[in-house]
Design an enzyme around this catalytic site. Structure first.
Site, PDB file in Angstrom:
ATOM      1  N   CYS A 386     -19.204  68.480  30.201  1.00  0.00           N
ATOM      2  CA  CYS A 386     -17.734  68.743  29.709  1.00  0.00           C
ATOM      3  C   CYS A 386     -17.185  69.969  30.660  1.00  0.00           C
ATOM      4  CB  CYS A 386     -17.769  69.022  28.353  1.00  0.00           C
ATOM      5  SG  CYS A 386     -16.069  68.676  27.312  1.00  0.00           S
ATOM      6  N   HIS A 511     -20.238  64.198  26.819  1.00  0.00           N
ATOM      7  CA  HIS A 511     -21.440  64.909  26.306  1.00  0.00           C
ATOM      8  C   HIS A 511     -22.710  64.017  26.185  1.00  0.00           C
ATOM      9  CE1 HIS A 511     -19.469  68.530  24.787  1.00  0.00           C
ATOM     10  NE2 HIS A 511     -18.484  67.898  25.031  1.00  0.00           N
ATOM     11  N   GLU A 513     -25.506  64.511  25.905  1.00  0.00           N
ATOM     12  CA  GLU A 513     -26.632  65.071  24.791  1.00  0.00           C
ATOM     13  C   GLU A 513     -26.647  64.670  23.333  1.00  0.00           C
ATOM     14  OE1 GLU A 513     -24.046  66.770  25.974  1.00  0.00           O
ATOM     15  OE2 GLU A 513     -23.247  68.556  24.556  1.00  0.00           O
TER      16      GLU A 513
HETATM   17  N1  GLN Z   1     -12.559  73.791  26.641  1.00  0.00           N
HETATM   18  C1  GLN Z   1     -12.719  72.470  27.511  1.00  0.00           C
HETATM   19  C2  GLN Z   1     -11.534  71.319  26.559  1.00  0.00           C
HETATM   20  O1  GLN Z   1     -11.218  71.676  25.437  1.00  0.00           O
HETATM   21  C3  GLN Z   1     -14.045  71.782  27.339  1.00  0.00           C
HETATM   22  C4  GLN Z   1     -14.657  71.450  25.864  1.00  0.00           C
HETATM   23  C5  GLN Z   1     -16.026  71.593  25.786  1.00  0.00           C
HETATM   24  O2  GLN Z   1     -16.732  71.778  26.515  1.00  0.00           O
HETATM   25  N2  GLN Z   1     -16.824  70.624  24.791  1.00  0.00           N
HETATM   26  O3  GLN Z   1     -11.351  70.371  27.219  1.00  0.00           O
END
Ligand code: GLN
Length: 538
Positions: A386, A511, A513
């Site tokens: 992410c 994600h 995970e």
């Molecule tokens: N801050 C980033 C976004 O809002 C990534 C978010 C995250 O890593 N879950 O897109």
């Protein structure tokens, strides 16, 4: 099997927090599942936030995300990893959500001029939420874990709802488990039962008599201690269960089986016992876990690493993957905010691979950027998740494409090179629940590494972010060796960037995970660990 009426098990906690209600609930569910019952688990959280989506991870650890896009308590991660089933929004309810729906109803005039009160209106809403899962008609057993500790003012309506449901559903259909602590006092050289006695008394003052006590302790409970606890709490001797500190959370189902927690519960609920749980695949996993052939050292780079719960699902996914490869995971926590660049690099020199964690906001970004640059230039296997993908894109744009102003508009709204930015239709001013959330499908490029790893063209993975890769830069990325390996099937948004000419450098907007379980370790993590190990031994 599906019995006519769902049975309900409530798990409350006393004496102290962090005794492991989530793990006990998941372990009991695992044993019941192995006996052929269909089971689900729900967590009720007494805080007033609508969901943990806007909470700092220091408060309650990571925010777990379900397929249907609910931002939930991390215990739901345990439930999914233990049971290998999917949970949903209905599996996590907070006081905020309860009040929100009662107040919405009041505004719509649904209470016909009545005074709206904690009893019956709030307690009715709690009971509805509990029974919503049972009413789906798919679960024999619903386990409801009540967050917090008995005696907290904010848990009172939940305990009252349990009392009422017990009466409404009948004694055969409800079992109440209370988890307490039996501490060892070194000065006295004894285990002490008084905190347990007090905690059960507190519960009984609210009209709730526990059927089973699970006593967390660091040494075995003697028969005489169990007798004493039983005597003071009106709990049958055989229903006083010891929960000893375990080497791994994955041992707990077996420890609970040895203490016969599942049998005690089935007796209470008048359910047929069938065959004893064999947990064949589970034991095979534990066997590998306990007999690794070697170690794999993985650095986890993030700004909350001092609180390991902040990265619970990533940590567990790495454990699943290492175990699958018959390796012992040696995780090295690398602080992206507090460590200097030189310290981050020297930490990375000492690991076989690294994960760059998700995150929000600018703190810790330079440290993550340093780690990504080092991994890219030094062939260190790297998984970026992410924010990890977004920062990898910024690092690549700055240092390979020469776009020195490259940034995310989250970090620098005025940047001239918004490699990561908000989509036009996303410009919202509310923070809660406005992200791209939950399961989305992604199509993999056939000539990519990820296609080989997943072994399928279309995958479904969970999201939790607001910003996206800006397709304006896509050609330059690909021409210079950072390949788009996966795209969202509906929007074409970039979901995976994979570095060419590198042993393993894969970054994902989603994600992975959130989907790894004991019986289904996630393919990306499994391949990441496998390749890192091979590469280390080259
Ligand atoms: N801050 C980033 C976004 O809002 C990534 C978010 C995250 O890593 N879950 O897109």
């Amino acid at each position: 099997m599906k019995t006519a009426q769902s049975k309900y098990i409530f798990v409350t906690g006393g004496v102290a927090s962090s005794l492991g209600k989530g793990i006990i609930s998941a372990s009991l569910a695992k044993l019941l599942q192995d006996r052929g019952f269909s089971v689900t688990i729900q967590k009720l959280d007494p805080y007033i936030n609508i969901d943990p989506g806007t909470l700092n991870p220091y408060e309650h650890g990571e925010c777990f995300v379900t397929d249907d896009g609910a931002e939930t308590d991390l215990d739901l991660g345990h439930y999914e990893r233990f049971l290998n089933i999917r949970t949903s929004q209905d599996n996590n309810v907070t006081t905020g959500r309860i009040y929100q729906s009662v107040i919405d109803k009041e505004r719509r005039g649904a209470f016909l001029g009545k005074t709206v009160q904690v009893i019956p209106h709030i307690t009715d809403e709690i009971k509805n939420r509990i029974q919503r899962l049972g009413n789906k008609g798919i679960y024999d057993i619903v386990i409801t874990e009540i967050g917090g500790t008995v005696g907290d003012i904010e848990s009172l309506p939940y305990i009252e709802a349990v009392r009422q449901l017990h009466w409404e559903l009948g004694d055969d259909n409800v079992a109440i488990i209370h988890l307490t602590l039996v501490p060892f006092l070194a000065a006295a050289g004894e285990l002490k039962t008084k905190p347990t006695q007090h905690s059960v008394k507190f519960l009984m003052q609210s009209g709730v008599q526990p059927d089973v006590l699970v006593c967390r302790t660091d040494r075995p409970l003697s028969e005489s201690i169990r007798r004493k606890i039983a005597l003071f709490t009106n709990v049958k001797l055989g229903n006083v269960i010891a929960s000893l500190d375990a080497e791994t959370i994955y041992d707990v189902p077996l420890l609970m089986q040895a203490e016969q927690l599942d049998k005690v519960i089935l007796n209470k609920l008048n359910l047929p016992k069938g065959n004893d749980p064999k947990l064949i695949e589970w034991k095979a996993f534990l066997d590998k876990f306990k007999h690794p052939k070697d170690t794999i050292k993985i650095g986890l780079v993030g700004k909350y690493v001092e609180l390991h719960d902040a990265y619970k699902s990533i940590h567990e996914s790495l454990i699943h993957a290492a175990t699958y490869n018959q390796l012992k995971l040696d995780i090295k926590w690398i602080h992206s905010e507090k460590l200097s660049d030189a310290k981050i690099i020297s930490a990375l020199k000492d690991v076989d691979a690294a994960v760059v964690a998700p995150g929000f906001g600018e703190r810790g970004v330079p440290g993550k950027m340093t780690a990504l640059k080092y991994a890219r230039e030094n062939n260190l296997p790297l998984l970026g998740i992410c924010f990890g993908m977004q920062i990898a894109a910024i690092e690549f744009a700055r240092n390979v494409l020469g776009l020195s102003d490259a940034d995310s508009t989250e970090l620098n709204p005025e940047t001239k090179e918004p490699v990561i930015s908000l989509l036009e239709n996303q410009k919202l001013d509310l923070l809660g629940g406005t992200m791209r959330l939950g399961a989305q499908t992604c199509r993999l490029e056939k000539d990519s590494k990820v296609y080989k790893i997943y072994g399928t063209e279309t995958i479904s993975e969970r999201h939790r972010h607001r910003y996206e890769f800006n397709n304006k830069y896509l050609d330059r990325f690909e021409q210079n060796g950072f390949k788009v390996a996966g795209r969202d099937t509906k929007t074409n948004l970039v979901e995976i960037l994979e570095l060419q000419n590198h042993p393993w450098f894969i970054t994902t907007q989603f994600h992975p995970e959130y989907k790894s379980t004991v019986l289904n370790p996630h393919p990306l993590f499994v391949d990441f660990v496998k390749t890192a190990y091979q590469y280390k031994n080259k």
